[in-house]
Design an enzyme around this catalytic site. Structure first.
Site, PDB file in Angstrom:
ATOM      1  N   TRP A 210     -21.917  14.826   7.595  1.00 38.73           N
ATOM      2  CA  TRP A 210     -20.771  14.566   6.969  1.00 38.73           C
ATOM      3  C   TRP A 210     -21.018  14.903   5.492  1.00 38.73           C
ATOM      4  O   TRP A 210     -21.981  14.862   4.990  1.00 38.73           O
ATOM      5  CB  TRP A 210     -20.705  12.866   6.628  1.00 38.73           C
TER       6      TRP A 210
ATOM      7  N   LYS B 183     -16.219  16.320   8.233  1.00 40.25           N
ATOM      8  CA  LYS B 183     -17.308  16.316   9.331  1.00 40.25           C
ATOM      9  C   LYS B 183     -17.799  17.733   9.707  1.00 40.25           C
ATOM     10  O   LYS B 183     -17.019  18.625  10.375  1.00 40.25           O
ATOM     11  CB  LYS B 183     -16.847  15.372  10.627  1.00 40.25           C
TER      12      LYS B 183
ATOM     13  N   GLU C 171      -5.653  -4.350  -1.490  1.00 39.70           N
ATOM     14  CA  GLU C 171      -5.784  -5.482  -0.778  1.00 39.70           C
ATOM     15  C   GLU C 171      -6.922  -6.230  -1.505  1.00 39.70           C
ATOM     16  O   GLU C 171      -7.358  -7.294  -1.299  1.00 39.70           O
ATOM     17  CB  GLU C 171      -6.565  -4.957   0.606  1.00 39.70           C
TER      18      GLU C 171
ATOM     19  N   THR D  60       0.612  -1.187   0.086  1.00 38.17           N
ATOM     20  CA  THR D  60      -0.213   0.038   0.016  1.00 38.17           C
ATOM     21  C   THR D  60       0.674   1.227   0.258  1.00 38.17           C
ATOM     22  O   THR D  60       2.054   1.217   0.390  1.00 38.17           O
ATOM     23  CB  THR D  60      -0.869  -0.200   1.271  1.00 38.17           C
TER      24      THR D  60
HETATM   25  P1  ADP Z   1      -3.898   4.536  -2.056  1.00 37.79           P
HETATM   26  O1  ADP Z   1      -4.846   5.033  -2.638  1.00 37.79           O
HETATM   27  O2  ADP Z   1      -3.542   4.409  -0.453  1.00 37.79           O
HETATM   28  O3  ADP Z   1      -2.496   4.035  -2.602  1.00 37.79           O
HETATM   29  P2  ADP Z   1      -5.027   2.052  -3.011  1.00 37.79           P
HETATM   30  O4  ADP Z   1      -4.188   2.332  -4.479  1.00 37.79           O
HETATM   31  O5  ADP Z   1      -4.812   0.663  -2.807  1.00 37.79           O
HETATM   32  O6  ADP Z   1      -4.433   2.819  -1.993  1.00 37.79           O
HETATM   33  O7  ADP Z   1      -6.285   2.757  -3.394  1.00 37.79           O
HETATM   34  C1  ADP Z   1      -7.560   2.228  -2.843  1.00 37.79           C
HETATM   35  C2  ADP Z   1      -8.548   3.407  -2.524  1.00 37.79           C
HETATM   36  O8  ADP Z   1      -8.789   4.207  -3.818  1.00 37.79           O
HETATM   37  C3  ADP Z   1      -9.863   2.672  -2.396  1.00 37.79           C
HETATM   38  O9  ADP Z   1     -10.012   2.517  -0.811  1.00 37.79           O
HETATM   39  C4  ADP Z   1     -10.929   4.046  -2.588  1.00 37.79           C
HETATM   40  O10 ADP Z   1     -10.763   5.138  -1.556  1.00 37.79           O
HETATM   41  C5  ADP Z   1     -10.102   4.765  -3.631  1.00 37.79           C
HETATM   42  N1  ADP Z   1     -10.671   4.415  -5.073  1.00 37.79           N
HETATM   43  C6  ADP Z   1     -10.539   3.267  -5.744  1.00 37.79           C
HETATM   44  N2  ADP Z   1     -11.503   3.056  -7.080  1.00 37.79           N
HETATM   45  C7  ADP Z   1     -12.053   4.186  -6.567  1.00 37.79           C
HETATM   46  C8  ADP Z   1     -13.325   4.810  -7.465  1.00 37.79           C
HETATM   47  N3  ADP Z   1     -13.728   4.211  -8.426  1.00 37.79           N
HETATM   48  N4  ADP Z   1     -13.876   5.921  -6.925  1.00 37.79           N
HETATM   49  C9  ADP Z   1     -13.652   6.410  -5.796  1.00 37.79           C
HETATM   50  N5  ADP Z   1     -12.609   5.854  -5.000  1.00 37.79           N
HETATM   51  C10 ADP Z   1     -11.836   4.921  -5.398  1.00 37.79           C
END
Ligand code: ADP
Length: 540
Positions: A445, A440, A333, A188
């Site tokens: 929200w 918030k 994940e 991550t």
């Molecule tokens: P990071 O952004 O921390 O690098 P990830 O690449 O695993 O982690 O991203 C996952 C996150 O990206 C999700 O938990 C969500 O918040 C966001 N995300 C993924 N796809 C979408 C989408 N289509 N619309 C909104 N948010 C999204």
């Protein structure tokens, strides 16, 4: 009563079988790849399988064994693809590193994963120079190039990939082992604390890739030419490098050139029918196409995810350029996509703007995945499209525990995503925010995503971001950041008036900051933490 066991063979789902399948069935289907130094390279799935076996022989000759880890710091290109198959196919772990991580975090994940070989693109030679001395377990630094394009890196004995594999045989026989073995590892981004590793099994990847081929998901077949812009260094490029060969689709890999002009040129030259990437990439592509009065002659569909795709951009793709948008949601994940746009016949019959509003939500679960939303006590909320809570997910390719992690993150067998969502009676899920980004205010929200999407609907807005700012009375209030399109003169009063017509009055941001650009991370997402650091004071 004892169940009667099924009487079918128990053959393992292994990644090596994907490439051998495509070499045998789709041997002459092309893979086109942008070299890091510029030109296009082209060969076939049959050629790719030969070279993947050669690389597997090279890894074995270097003393790596099943369970060893091989890292990559690389663009989407054909050598990286060969590594995807050679490493996992050998029973080793393919650890894709995100080059945009902070060098300290890169060093951390390379040591944590215990990478023994590091495959890197010449673009990242300066990065390699800075980290190599801190990665004692890496025995070989292999540049994904030929000898002519091998950079000299002070203090690092790098070898060119072509020279490294050349002496080795392509007669490698893929081993058979338990399909639950680790195949690929991705960390991550670690915005707080150290990055955490998701170790994907062969079973998870193969099952996800098969699902990806379904017509309602990505629809891979020899009729398609697919351009994954989503990086192979993050979440397996949504498993497209595995799914495209299962379906026999031509694969186009863009290398380092991800700007609108280069992508457009590649899409047209290779007659791409389907592309996949994050909204910021598509925003740049559409910007280029609009400014130059261009059309897409072959591209009819694009898969988007990683962050929310605004309805205004969905409408532009669909109504102006005849490109269908499929909007997916997933995270490190979840191996690849877990939900994707999927329309019922009744929904398909709706007006264009109603359909775009549905596509702006994050879709329905693909087969193999289940989702629910829960309140702060863990109680499941109704599927009514308005009750919002934390999104929980489970399925065959959802994480069970982090790599070398002590405590499982699961709650009653479900993975808590940290996203806030609603689900409606048809199973359509909408991400409202990340728990850390939601604003918030006065006990209620505000969804930063909804506000951003509304702002991007203004014709003068190129990009928008919203963060919560501490407020003495309301707890938090929204602050809006806008990047204007080139040559536009939008001012604060106009954008706030525009928003007042589109969102609840108490959602309208307290202030607007106009910027030249927004900080965007390696996976195409706006880095709200950077905005918070710089602008996160207190509203008075
Ligand atoms: P990071 O952004 O921390 O690098 P990830 O690449 O695993 O982690 O991203 C996952 C996150 O990206 C999700 O938990 C969500 O918040 C966001 N995300 C993924 N796809 C979408 C989408 N289509 N619309 C909104 N948010 C999204």
């Amino acid at each position: 009563m004892m169940l009667q066991p099924g009487l079918m063979m128990d053959r393992p789902l292994l990644i090596s079988s994907i490439l051998e399948h495509s070499a045998a069935q789709f041997g002459d289907v092309e893979i086109v790849s942008r070299e890091t130094h510029g030109p296009l390279f082209r060969y076939t799935y049959a050629d790719c399988a030969v070279r993947a076996r050669q690389l597997a022989s090279a890894l074995a000759a270097a003393g790596l064994q099943q369970g060893s880890a091989v890292g990559s710091i690389a663009w989407n290109n054909h050598r990286h693809l060969e590594a995807y198959y050679a490493v996992s196919g050998s029973g080793m772990v393919m650890h894709t590193c995100n080059p945009r991580l902070h060098p300290q975090q890169l060093i951390y994940i390379i040591n944590h994963a215990e990478d023994e070989v590091m495959l890197f693109d010449s673009t990242f030679a300066p990065l390699v120079k800075g980290i190599a001395a801190h990665c004692p377990k890496v025995k070989h630094w292999v540049c994904l190039s030929d000898a002519a394009n091998l950079p000299v890196i002070e203090g690092v004995q790098a070898i060119a990939y072509e020279d490294w594999i050349a002496p080795h045989s392509s007669d490698f026989i893929w081993p058979e082992f338990d399909e639950r073995s680790g195949a690929a590892l991705c960390y991550t981004s670690g915005t707080t604390g150290n990055p955490k590793g998701a170790l994907y099994s062969h079973r998870a990847i193969v099952l996800n890739a098969i699902t990806g081929c379904l017509p309602g998901v990505l629809d891979f077949s020899p009729k398609q030419t697919v351009l994954p812009v989503v990086p192979m260094f993050h979440i397996n490029a949504w498993c497209i490098p595995y799914a495209a060969p299962i379906g026999g689709a031509k694969l186009v890999l863009p290398g380092p050139r991800l700007d609108g002009a280069s992508l457009y040129e590649l899409i047209e030259a290779e007659q791409v029918t389907l592309s996949a990437g994050v909204p910021t990439i598509w925003q740049a592509l559409i910007g280029h196409v609009e400014q130059n009065g261009l059309r897409f002659s072959s591209m009819r569909r694009t898969a988007v995810g990683g962050s929310a795709m605004p309805a205004a951009l969905i409408a532009k793709f669909a109504d102006v350029y005849d490109v269908e948008v499929r909007h997916g949601w997933g995270m490190t994940e979840t191996t690849a996509v877990a939900t994707m746009t999927s329309m019922s016949p009744a929904e398909m019959a709706l007006s264009a703007s109603e359909r775009h509003a549905l596509v702006a939500k994050q879709g329905k679960t693909v087969f193999g995945i289940q989702i629910k939303v829960v309140d702060e006590h863990g109680h499941t909320l109704p599927r009514d499209g308005s009750s919002q809570g934390e999104l929980m997910v489970r399925g065959q390719w959802i994480i069970q525990s982090y790599f070398k992690g002590e405590k499982s993150p699961l709650v009653d067998g479900w993975f808590p995503t940290g996203d806030i969502a609603t689900i409606d009676a048809q199973g359509l899920m909408q991400i409202r925010d990340r728990t850390k980004d939601v604003i918030k205010t006065g006990g209620e929200w505000i969804s930063s995503i909804d506000l951003e999407n509304a702002a991007v609907g203004h014709p003068a807005v190129a990009m928008a971001a919203v963060i919560g700012i501490k407020h003495p009375k309301w707890d938090e209030r929204p602050l809006l950041f806008i990047v204007r399109k080139p040559g536009q003169t939008l001012e604060k009063e106009e954008i706030l008036a525009f928003l007042t017509e589109r969102v609840a009055k108490w959602w309208v941001p307290d202030d607007v900051v106009f910027l030249e650009s927004l900080p965007v991370g390696g996976t195409g997402k706006v880095q709200k933490n950077d905005l918070r650091k710089e602008y996160g004071g207190v509203f008075s």
